[in-house]
Enzyme design. Structure first.
Site, mmCIF file in Angstrom:
data_model
loop_
_atom_site.group_PDB
_atom_site.id
_atom_site.type_symbol
_atom_site.label_atom_id
_atom_site.label_comp_id
_atom_site.label_asym_id
_atom_site.label_seq_id
_atom_site.Cartn_x
_atom_site.Cartn_y
_atom_site.Cartn_z
ATOM 1 C CG ASP B 13 -1.693 1.514 1.098
ATOM 2 O OD1 ASP B 13 -2.939 1.333 0.025
ATOM 3 O OD2 ASP B 13 -1.876 1.530 2.183
ATOM 4 C CB SER B 14 0.565 4.834 -1.263
ATOM 5 O OG SER B 14 -0.871 4.328 -0.740
ATOM 6 C CE1 TYR B 45 3.079 5.913 -2.585
ATOM 7 C CE2 TYR B 45 2.690 4.847 -4.734
ATOM 8 C CZ TYR B 45 3.641 4.963 -3.720
ATOM 9 O OH TYR B 45 4.649 4.093 -3.282
ATOM 10 N N GLY B 46 -1.828 9.741 -4.293
ATOM 11 C CA GLY B 46 -2.979 10.335 -5.222
ATOM 12 C C GLY B 46 -3.047 11.859 -6.197
ATOM 13 C CB CYS B 76 -2.911 1.526 -2.376
ATOM 14 S SG CYS B 76 -2.688 2.915 -3.443
ATOM 15 C CG ASN B 77 -8.760 2.025 -3.397
ATOM 16 O OD1 ASN B 77 -9.552 1.124 -4.147
ATOM 17 N ND2 ASN B 77 -9.315 1.236 -2.305
ATOM 18 C CB THR B 78 -4.161 5.928 -5.576
ATOM 19 O OG1 THR B 78 -5.221 5.884 -4.642
ATOM 20 C CG2 THR B 78 -2.952 6.810 -6.679
ATOM 21 C CD GLU B 155 -5.098 8.674 7.346
ATOM 22 O OE1 GLU B 155 -3.964 10.134 8.204
ATOM 23 O OE2 GLU B 155 -4.427 7.829 7.193
ATOM 24 C CB CYS B 187 -11.054 3.945 0.823
ATOM 25 S SG CYS B 187 -10.048 4.729 1.636
ATOM 26 C CB THR B 188 -7.273 0.883 2.922
ATOM 27 O OG1 THR B 188 -6.167 1.722 2.229
ATOM 28 C CG2 THR B 188 -6.738 -0.697 1.398
ATOM 29 C CG HIS B 189 -7.768 5.047 5.880
ATOM 30 N ND1 HIS B 189 -6.726 4.718 5.354
ATOM 31 C CD2 HIS B 189 -7.076 5.523 7.168
ATOM 32 C CE1 HIS B 189 -5.709 5.620 5.249
ATOM 33 N NE2 HIS B 189 -5.223 5.565 6.030
#
Lengths: 268, 268
Positions: B13-14, B45-46, B76-78, B155, B187-189
């Site tokens: 992931d980023s 990364y976005g 990571c989606n991006t 976060e 999204c992983t969050h």
């Protein structure tokens, strides 16, 4: 060698938040040329190491010095906290930074010497405002609070939104309970939240907008050092960024309070 | 050459959001070794260019392939949106990505073929979920919504907070008005917001948690390709990051749902 009073002011930030400082400069010093540099490809700096931030900051300061600026303004709290001394060491022209400007304005504004500071987690953790304020007045009682959501809320454009109001109430509760009379908005994004924060804090609390504080500080420095531009023609504004990220134009114009033109992309 | 079934799964992931995928893998495949790579120094990364993302993604995939992983998971989606094809081209082992896994789970779950997708502005702008879902079923009606504040809210740890609830109501209103029966958490969050999002969306909406979808997808692939670890001892977990940012341990453990040990810092 004395810098040329007809030269531009150089302003830099890790991203576009520093455009609030440019806006305040445009209003306070309408005859001054301004060159802005925003490192939009490498933002945010807050999570990077001190060495990396120092390296990037030097690179940007040298870029602006090559543009023959007469004054360098560090409009980024992270760079100011980490690398202001280094920029002062390398610069042949005067250097101002947002933390010093905000700290000075807060100490001058506070009657009770009880001051609150809000900022990003990185800025608050650096303790840089506390250091700067206590250098000016060691008797000030400080209370600080990291407000991680304010930057994304501003970038989302929720400037007067119930979500933002609720978040502000939550963040400010412990700060306001300390009977402060002055609250430093220690982040270049926060001036956009000023009306909402004033409402939440109450009219009796004096808000220190570090963009406006910086414009005042810069005006005084130019006057004292004979560096104010004697011309009264409309000045040139130039904006350099390292990338054009998503929603750049929209967010940039919200920060600047006017349309954003003369944008150049620098590829590093 | 067939990969070794006793080798670890590589997840990357980023940043640390991909730890929600690791958590789902730990629960679904408790005998599998896992090596995680989070590019915490260069996140997010976005906002970076496609070339830069492709370059970083290659570098990370090669790092994990040197660790002899038997399966690569792009969490990571991006990176999945921009560089999944490139990783598949260079990898001698199978590659799975969160977007494909989430799209497949959504198409299988939806009865009415009306699916909502929420994600970061970058993911939504990439249209990658729409592409992946329409490759599986061109008749699906999609409605997507960027939710820029969800990552910072997670976060900040405001997982069940009035501010988050209000933001979710605001973001989901236009999506829910389209009579969807399935909502992809793209999204992983977002798995950390699942209880709150389920409440706001209502019990009749099926939420697709892409971390769980990925764990299911990985379990099937390992079974089909004879790659499941035959050992039933407690496996090894290793975590590589490029920087240890502010609040890393706290946030990482919240994502992983357990204590985060065996963390190594890779300096690039």
């Amino acid at each position: 060698m004395q810098p040329d009073s007809r030269s531009p002011i150089g302003v830099f930030d890790s991203g576009i938040g520093g455009l609030t400082v440019v806006r305040a400069l445009m209003e306070r010093l309408p005859f001054e040329h301004i060159v802005y540099f925003g490192d939009t490809a490498r933002v945010p700096y807050g999570v990077k190491s001190v060495e990396t931030i120092a390296h990037y900051t030097t690179q940007i300061a040298e870029f602006l010095l090559e543009k023959q600026v007469k004054l360098l303004i560090i409009a980024c709290n992270t760079m100011a906290a980490v690398a202001a001394g280094m920029v002062r060491d390398l610069s042949p022209v005067p250097v101002l930074d947002v933390i010093d400007a905000g700290a000075l304005a807060a100490v001058q504004a506070s009657g009770t010497r009880r001051i609150g500071i809000i900022g990003t987690p990185t800025t608050i953790n650096s303790n840089a405002y506390a250091l700067a304020i206590h250098r000016l007045d060691p008797e000030v009682r400080l209370v600080s609070q990291a407000c991680a959501l304010f930057v994304p809320l501003v970038e989302e454009g929720w400037l007067d939104h119930p979500v933002t109001r609720l978040a502000a109430q939550e963040y400010l509760r412990p700060v306001l309970s300390e009977n402060i009379d002055t609250l430093v908005l220690g982040c270049t994004h926060y001036p956009l939240l000023k009306p909402l924060l004033q409402e939440v804090a109450g009219a009796e609390i004096r808000l220190i907008d570090s963009a406006q504080a910086m414009a005042e500080r810069a005006a005084r420095l130019l006057r004292e050092q004979g560096l104010a531009n004697p011309d009264t023609r409309p000045p040139r504004y130039e904006f350099f960024v390292t990338d054009v990220p998503l929603r750049f134009q929209t967010i940039g114009e919200r920060f600047l309070g006017r349309s954003l033109t003369h944008v150049h992309v620098v590829k590093w």
